[in-house]
Design a protein around this motif. Structure first.
Motif, PDB file in Angstrom:
ATOM      1  N   ALA A 170       0.833  -1.207   0.000  1.00 21.59           N
ATOM      2  CA  ALA A 170       0.000   0.000   0.000  1.00 21.59           C
ATOM      3  C   ALA A 170       0.863   1.251   0.000  1.00 21.59           C
ATOM      4  CB  ALA A 170      -0.939  -0.007   1.204  1.00 21.59           C
ATOM      5  N   ILE A 171       1.910   1.252   0.796  1.00 20.61           N
ATOM      6  CA  ILE A 171       2.800   2.419   0.834  1.00 20.61           C
ATOM      7  C   ILE A 171       3.533   2.567  -0.497  1.00 20.61           C
ATOM      8  CG2 ILE A 171       4.910   3.338   1.895  1.00 20.61           C
ATOM      9  CD1 ILE A 171       3.817   2.172   4.567  1.00 20.61           C
ATOM     10  N   ALA A 172       4.029   1.472  -1.023  1.00 17.69           N
ATOM     11  CA  ALA A 172       4.744   1.513  -2.303  1.00 17.69           C
ATOM     12  C   ALA A 172       3.840   2.000  -3.430  1.00 17.69           C
ATOM     13  CB  ALA A 172       5.310   0.141  -2.631  1.00 17.69           C
ATOM     14  N   GLY A 173       2.560   1.681  -3.345  1.00 17.67           N
ATOM     15  CA  GLY A 173       1.627   2.050  -4.407  1.00 17.67           C
ATOM     16  C   GLY A 173       0.942   3.389  -4.220  1.00 17.67           C
ATOM     17  N   ALA A 174       1.217   4.076  -3.117  1.00 17.12           N
ATOM     18  CA  ALA A 174       0.582   5.375  -2.867  1.00 17.12           C
ATOM     19  C   ALA A 174       1.096   6.408  -3.871  1.00 17.12           C
ATOM     20  CB  ALA A 174       0.875   5.829  -1.439  1.00 17.12           C
ATOM     21  N   SER A 175       0.271   7.367  -4.126  1.00 14.30           N
ATOM     22  CA  SER A 175       0.632   8.457  -5.035  1.00 14.30           C
ATOM     23  C   SER A 175       1.908   9.147  -4.553  1.00 14.30           C
ATOM     24  CB  SER A 175      -0.519   9.469  -5.083  1.00 14.30           C
ATOM     25  OG  SER A 175      -0.088  10.680  -5.636  1.00 14.30           O
ATOM     26  N   LEU A 204       3.073  10.219   6.365  1.00 16.04           N
ATOM     27  CA  LEU A 204       2.125   9.730   7.364  1.00 16.04           C
ATOM     28  C   LEU A 204       0.800   9.355   6.707  1.00 16.04           C
ATOM     29  CD1 LEU A 204       1.511   9.014  10.275  1.00 16.04           C
ATOM     30  CD2 LEU A 204       0.856  11.419  10.673  1.00 16.04           C
ATOM     31  N   ALA A 205       0.378  10.101   5.715  1.00 17.93           N
ATOM     32  CA  ALA A 205      -0.865   9.773   5.011  1.00 17.93           C
ATOM     33  C   ALA A 205      -0.744   8.423   4.297  1.00 17.93           C
ATOM     34  CB  ALA A 205      -1.223  10.866   4.013  1.00 17.93           C
ATOM     35  N   ALA A 264       6.243   6.030  10.276  1.00 20.79           N
ATOM     36  CA  ALA A 264       5.860   4.631  10.493  1.00 20.79           C
ATOM     37  C   ALA A 264       5.527   4.369  11.957  1.00 20.79           C
ATOM     38  CB  ALA A 264       6.974   3.700  10.020  1.00 20.79           C
ATOM     39  N   GLU A 265       6.377   4.850  12.857  1.00 19.98           N
ATOM     40  CA  GLU A 265       6.144   4.638  14.290  1.00 19.98           C
ATOM     41  C   GLU A 265       4.865   5.353  14.743  1.00 19.98           C
ATOM     42  OE1 GLU A 265       7.678   2.672  16.438  1.00 19.98           O
ATOM     43  OE2 GLU A 265       9.376   2.085  15.190  1.00 19.98           O
ATOM     44  N   ALA A 266       4.655   6.576  14.261  1.00 20.89           N
ATOM     45  CA  ALA A 266       3.433   7.307  14.622  1.00 20.89           C
ATOM     46  C   ALA A 266       2.200   6.574  14.092  1.00 20.89           C
ATOM     47  CB  ALA A 266       3.484   8.732  14.076  1.00 20.89           C
TER      48      ALA A 266
END
Length: 187
Positions: free
Chosen positions: A69-74, A80-81, A147-149
């Motif tokens: 999901a993170i890799a595929g985000a815009s 954080l988003a 990531a931690e947040a």
């Protein structure tokens, strides 16, 4: 139910969780789990390394979901988003398992070794998401902090979700927890 019928892993998980709640984690044996599930110990060990892993099965799949999901985000998505979007996908996997999630957390809360394992699972999730952010070009310490947040937001939301009798979804509670984090850090 015959031993050959499909769904052995799910039957073992259900039987184990029932026994852990009834008798306690430490007092439950693999033999008792397999007896209740109508399966053999050999079948148990085909699916799980030990009786702890029944509670933590699927961790790799959750990590993979978050990383993809993170890799595929815009590219314009803030770090954080992107983490929160990944956590929303992970949350969707839990929505229909609220009662079993409650039971699982009750078992974990009663056992320090399981609590430690749960914390390691969350640390692994944060590490994997930070790696995914770095893979997108996010510099340190921003990648680790985001990531931690995000994991902290997820943990707080999850605790509210399993503790509330209400109908609010885990995704709703993640958004609420994120709003609280933003309020806590507002200048």
């Amino acid at each position: 139910m015959g031993r050959w019928e499909p769904g052995a892993r799910e039957r073992l998980q259900r039987a184990a969780l029932e026994l852990y709640v009834e008798r306690g984690f430490e007092q439950t044996t693999v033999a008792e789990i397999t007896n209740r599930a109508g399966l053999t110990e050999r079948t148990f060990f085909r699916h799980f390394a030990d009786k702890r892993e029944v509670l933590f099965y699927g961790q790799a799949e959750l990590l993979e979901t978050g990383v993809y999901a993170i890799a595929g985000a815009s590219e314009t998505t803030a770090p954080l988003a992107a983490v929160v979007e990944a956590l929303q996908l992970i949350a969707a996997r839990f929505e229909e398992r609220r009662e079993s999630a409650r039971q699982r957390q009750t078992v974990i809360a009663a056992n320090p070794g399981l609590q430690e394992r749960e914390l390691l699972k969350l640390a692994s999730l944060a590490s994997a998401m930070a790696d995914a952010l770095r893979g997108r070009g996010v510099a340190e310490p921003t990648a680790s902090l985001a990531a931690e947040a995000g994991v902290a937001v997820f943990k707080v939301a999850f605790e509210h979700w399993i503790g509330e009798p209400g109908e609010r979804t885990l995704s709703d509670l993640i958004r609420d927890s994120l709003d609280h984090l933003r309020a806590a850090t507002a200048g």
